[in-house]
Design a protein around this motif. Sequence first.
Motif, PDB file in Angstrom:
ATOM      1  N   GLN A 160       0.829  -1.192   0.000  1.00 18.18           N
ATOM      2  CA  GLN A 160       0.000   0.000   0.000  1.00 18.18           C
ATOM      3  C   GLN A 160       0.871   1.252   0.000  1.00 18.18           C
ATOM      4  OE1 GLN A 160      -2.400  -0.494   3.502  1.00 18.18           O
ATOM      5  NE2 GLN A 160      -0.804   0.209   4.899  1.00 18.18           N
ATOM      6  N   LEU A 161       0.294   2.341  -0.517  1.00 19.14           N
ATOM      7  CA  LEU A 161       0.988   3.613  -0.585  1.00 19.14           C
ATOM      8  C   LEU A 161       0.255   4.645   0.270  1.00 19.14           C
ATOM      9  CD1 LEU A 161       1.764   3.933  -4.406  1.00 19.14           C
ATOM     10  CD2 LEU A 161       3.345   3.294  -2.588  1.00 19.14           C
ATOM     11  N   THR A 162       1.028   5.440   0.981  1.00 22.29           N
ATOM     12  CA  THR A 162       0.472   6.535   1.764  1.00 22.29           C
ATOM     13  C   THR A 162       0.766   7.845   1.048  1.00 22.29           C
ATOM     14  OG1 THR A 162       0.806   5.341   3.842  1.00 22.29           O
ATOM     15  CG2 THR A 162       0.534   7.724   3.981  1.00 22.29           C
ATOM     16  N   TRP A 163      -0.247   8.700   0.918  1.00 22.36           N
ATOM     17  CA  TRP A 163      -0.082   9.981   0.247  1.00 22.36           C
ATOM     18  C   TRP A 163       0.192  11.087   1.264  1.00 22.36           C
ATOM     19  CZ3 TRP A 163       0.224  10.262  -4.964  1.00 22.36           C
ATOM     20  CH2 TRP A 163      -0.155   9.117  -5.667  1.00 22.36           C
ATOM     21  N   LEU A 164       1.176  11.923   0.954  1.00 23.11           N
ATOM     22  CA  LEU A 164       1.607  12.988   1.849  1.00 23.11           C
ATOM     23  C   LEU A 164       1.453  14.342   1.169  1.00 23.11           C
ATOM     24  CD1 LEU A 164       5.045  11.504   2.985  1.00 23.11           C
ATOM     25  CD2 LEU A 164       2.780  10.988   3.916  1.00 23.11           C
ATOM     26  N   THR A 165       1.211  15.358   1.967  1.00 24.79           N
ATOM     27  CA  THR A 165       1.240  16.735   1.491  1.00 24.79           C
ATOM     28  C   THR A 165       2.591  17.318   1.887  1.00 24.79           C
ATOM     29  OG1 THR A 165      -1.147  16.899   1.843  1.00 24.79           O
ATOM     30  CG2 THR A 165       0.066  18.954   1.507  1.00 24.79           C
ATOM     31  N   CYS A 166       3.322  17.841   0.915  1.00 22.24           N
ATOM     32  CA  CYS A 166       4.706  18.261   1.178  1.00 22.24           C
ATOM     33  C   CYS A 166       4.993  19.637   0.591  1.00 22.24           C
ATOM     34  CB  CYS A 166       5.687  17.265   0.558  1.00 22.24           C
ATOM     35  SG  CYS A 166       5.536  15.576   1.158  1.00 22.24           S
ATOM     36  N   ALA A 167       6.064  20.226   1.095  1.00 22.45           N
ATOM     37  CA  ALA A 167       6.559  21.500   0.567  1.00 22.45           C
ATOM     38  C   ALA A 167       8.066  21.559   0.781  1.00 22.45           C
ATOM     39  CB  ALA A 167       5.879  22.678   1.249  1.00 22.45           C
ATOM     40  N   SER A 168       8.726  22.371  -0.002  1.00 26.34           N
ATOM     41  CA  SER A 168      10.167  22.547   0.167  1.00 26.34           C
ATOM     42  C   SER A 168      10.439  23.585   1.246  1.00 26.34           C
ATOM     43  CB  SER A 168      10.790  23.016  -1.148  1.00 26.34           C
ATOM     44  OG  SER A 168      10.405  24.354  -1.418  1.00 26.34           O
ATOM     45  N   PRO A 169      11.608  23.546   1.863  1.00 22.62           N
ATOM     46  CA  PRO A 169      11.963  24.578   2.857  1.00 22.62           C
ATOM     47  C   PRO A 169      11.884  25.988   2.269  1.00 22.62           C
ATOM     48  CG  PRO A 169      13.465  22.719   2.996  1.00 22.62           C
ATOM     49  CD  PRO A 169      12.624  22.490   1.774  1.00 22.62           C
ATOM     50  N   ARG A 170      12.225  26.108   0.991  1.00 22.27           N
ATOM     51  CA  ARG A 170      12.168  27.414   0.327  1.00 22.27           C
ATOM     52  C   ARG A 170      10.740  27.955   0.322  1.00 22.27           C
ATOM     53  NH1 ARG A 170      14.052  28.424  -5.962  1.00 22.27           N
ATOM     54  NH2 ARG A 170      13.372  30.597  -6.137  1.00 22.27           N
ATOM     55  N   ALA A 227       8.210  15.475 -12.993  1.00 20.15           N
ATOM     56  CA  ALA A 227       8.043  16.921 -13.179  1.00 20.15           C
ATOM     57  C   ALA A 227       7.254  17.525 -12.019  1.00 20.15           C
ATOM     58  CB  ALA A 227       7.331  17.194 -14.502  1.00 20.15           C
ATOM     59  N   TYR A 228       6.256  16.792 -11.553  1.00 20.72           N
ATOM     60  CA  TYR A 228       5.448  17.244 -10.415  1.00 20.72           C
ATOM     61  C   TYR A 228       6.318  17.387  -9.161  1.00 20.72           C
ATOM     62  CZ  TYR A 228       1.493  17.284  -7.120  1.00 20.72           C
ATOM     63  OH  TYR A 228       0.586  17.616  -6.145  1.00 20.72           O
ATOM     64  N   LEU A 229       7.127  16.379  -8.928  1.00 21.61           N
ATOM     65  CA  LEU A 229       8.049  16.402  -7.791  1.00 21.61           C
ATOM     66  C   LEU A 229       9.018  17.569  -7.900  1.00 21.61           C
ATOM     67  CD1 LEU A 229       9.291  15.074  -5.267  1.00 21.61           C
ATOM     68  CD2 LEU A 229      10.521  13.529  -6.791  1.00 21.61           C
ATOM     69  N   GLN A 230       9.530  17.807  -9.110  1.00 24.82           N
ATOM     70  CA  GLN A 230      10.485  18.884  -9.303  1.00 24.82           C
ATOM     71  C   GLN A 230       9.862  20.243  -9.016  1.00 24.82           C
ATOM     72  OE1 GLN A 230      13.675  18.151  -9.891  1.00 24.82           O
ATOM     73  NE2 GLN A 230      14.183  20.305  -9.634  1.00 24.82           N
ATOM     74  N   CYS A 231       8.583  20.403  -9.361  1.00 23.92           N
ATOM     75  CA  CYS A 231       7.885  21.661  -9.039  1.00 23.92           C
ATOM     76  C   CYS A 231       7.877  21.904  -7.531  1.00 23.92           C
ATOM     77  CB  CYS A 231       6.446  21.620  -9.563  1.00 23.92           C
ATOM     78  SG  CYS A 231       6.280  21.788 -11.346  1.00 23.92           S
ATOM     79  N   GLY A 232       7.629  20.834  -6.778  1.00 20.57           N
ATOM     80  CA  GLY A 232       7.651  20.965  -5.324  1.00 20.57           C
ATOM     81  C   GLY A 232       9.023  21.296  -4.802  1.00 20.57           C
ATOM     82  N   ALA A 245       7.501   7.986  -3.136  1.00 23.84           N
ATOM     83  CA  ALA A 245       8.179   8.919  -4.030  1.00 23.84           C
ATOM     84  C   ALA A 245       8.880  10.026  -3.263  1.00 23.84           C
ATOM     85  CB  ALA A 245       7.177   9.518  -5.010  1.00 23.84           C
ATOM     86  N   ALA A 246       8.320  10.413  -2.118  1.00 29.03           N
ATOM     87  CA  ALA A 246       8.849  11.547  -1.373  1.00 29.03           C
ATOM     88  C   ALA A 246       9.928  11.169  -0.359  1.00 29.03           C
ATOM     89  CB  ALA A 246       7.707  12.242  -0.629  1.00 29.03           C
ATOM     90  N   SER A 247      10.024   9.888  -0.011  1.00 27.95           N
ATOM     91  CA  SER A 247      10.834   9.480   1.150  1.00 27.95           C
ATOM     92  C   SER A 247      12.283   9.944   1.105  1.00 27.95           C
ATOM     93  CB  SER A 247      10.774   7.953   1.312  1.00 27.95           C
ATOM     94  OG  SER A 247      11.279   7.317   0.153  1.00 27.95           O
ATOM     95  N   VAL A 248      12.943   9.803  -0.035  1.00 29.18           N
ATOM     96  CA  VAL A 248      14.358  10.182  -0.111  1.00 29.18           C
ATOM     97  C   VAL A 248      14.529  11.687   0.103  1.00 29.18           C
ATOM     98  CG1 VAL A 248      14.297  10.455  -2.640  1.00 29.18           C
ATOM     99  CG2 VAL A 248      16.466  10.000  -1.491  1.00 29.18           C
ATOM    100  N   TYR A 249      13.571  12.490  -0.329  1.00 28.94           N
ATOM    101  CA  TYR A 249      13.658  13.939  -0.176  1.00 28.94           C
ATOM    102  C   TYR A 249      13.261  14.377   1.234  1.00 28.94           C
ATOM    103  CZ  TYR A 249      13.926  13.464  -5.192  1.00 28.94           C
ATOM    104  OH  TYR A 249      14.307  13.082  -6.449  1.00 28.94           O
ATOM    105  N   LEU A 250      12.389  13.607   1.866  1.00 25.94           N
ATOM    106  CA  LEU A 250      12.062  13.884   3.269  1.00 25.94           C
ATOM    107  C   LEU A 250      13.273  13.620   4.151  1.00 25.94           C
ATOM    108  CD1 LEU A 250       8.505  12.263   3.396  1.00 25.94           C
ATOM    109  CD2 LEU A 250       9.018  14.714   3.461  1.00 25.94           C
ATOM    110  N   GLY A 253      15.846  16.348   3.711  1.00 21.85           N
ATOM    111  CA  GLY A 253      15.408  17.674   4.118  1.00 21.85           C
ATOM    112  C   GLY A 253      14.995  18.570   2.960  1.00 21.85           C
ATOM    113  N   ARG A 254      15.015  18.052   1.734  1.00 16.70           N
ATOM    114  CA  ARG A 254      14.617  18.865   0.572  1.00 16.70           C
ATOM    115  C   ARG A 254      13.100  19.038   0.503  1.00 16.70           C
ATOM    116  NH1 ARG A 254      17.225  17.238  -4.921  1.00 16.70           N
ATOM    117  NH2 ARG A 254      16.403  19.325  -5.415  1.00 16.70           N
ATOM    118  N   LEU A 255      12.362  18.151   1.200  1.00 16.96           N
ATOM    119  CA  LEU A 255      10.919  18.301   1.345  1.00 16.96           C
ATOM    120  C   LEU A 255      10.558  18.113   2.814  1.00 16.96           C
ATOM    121  CD1 LEU A 255       9.342  16.255  -1.625  1.00 16.96           C
ATOM    122  CD2 LEU A 255       9.434  18.755  -1.394  1.00 16.96           C
TER     123      LEU A 255
END
Length: 299
Positions: A160-170, A227-232, A245-250, A253-255
């Motif tokens: 199963q996949l869990t969906w997260l709401t994320c943002a960059s530090p910027r 591309a969606y990830l890169q926008c974030g 998809a987000a785990s490595v960036y979480l 610290g990039r997300l």
Amino acid sequence: MDKLQAMTTFVRVVEARSFSKAAETLSMPRSSVTTMIKNLEAYLGTPLLRRSTRSLSLTEAGERYLASCQAILADIDSAESDVSVRTNAPRGRIRVDMPGVIGRSIIVPRLREFEAQYPDIELVLGLSDRPSDLIYEGIDCAIRTGVLADSALVARRLGQLTWLTCASPRYLRQYGEPESIAALANHRTINYLSNATGRPLDWRFRVNGENLEMPMRSRFAVNETEAYLQCGLEGLGLIQLSEFAASVYLRSGRLKEVLSSARCAPVPISIVYPQARATVAIRTFVDWVVAIVRSDLPQ
């Protein structure tokens, strides 16, 4: 005319959408492929393909003939595999469709292992977020996320996949962190366009034990995961994507995850295939995928 060779060549031309590419994969001169298809059409008494300088498409008769050829070739492959003396070495060609993030993160890094274990299986991988029609497009199996629609496809649960709401530090430095779903009205968001409908997907949350889906206004929308990830990552707005998809960036610290208390319920991920194409090679590949993906995804 060798009918079996003609069928194989016809299917390969359709899959490659090109006479030249089909010729390369078959190790044949392009002229031989062209001649074989012309002879096949003459024998059947009807055109199978519409040709132009830039495109190749099936006629109505070609669509029916393609489905029959694929079924026949699958039956032959299954029969050969079942009676092969090398019972521990299934063989055949498998077309697979899967989300790009799954393919790049899990499947592709393990292909050398798969090749060593099953050297006679040829894989054709399609990495895309576009929903595919397995029967019509001649795809042998596919990895899909979400609740599966009722169909004749055989399905194996992968996790199963869990969906997260994320943002960059910027982004968070510039706009702050939303403290509630209602606060999203004052934030910038990036929408993901459905490849099935062309419309933005609703954002998903869970509030007071109930799932909530809501449309979001955005200045930017894309239809491809990377591309969606890169926008974030560029700080253009909030994004909502799978934890996988987000785990490595979480971790780097990039997300950063926001609204973690409003995470929506996890969605299932499965591998599906048509029962009619369940050759030994396909069943072997499916078993392999189940084993490696289950080790990487929560159940």
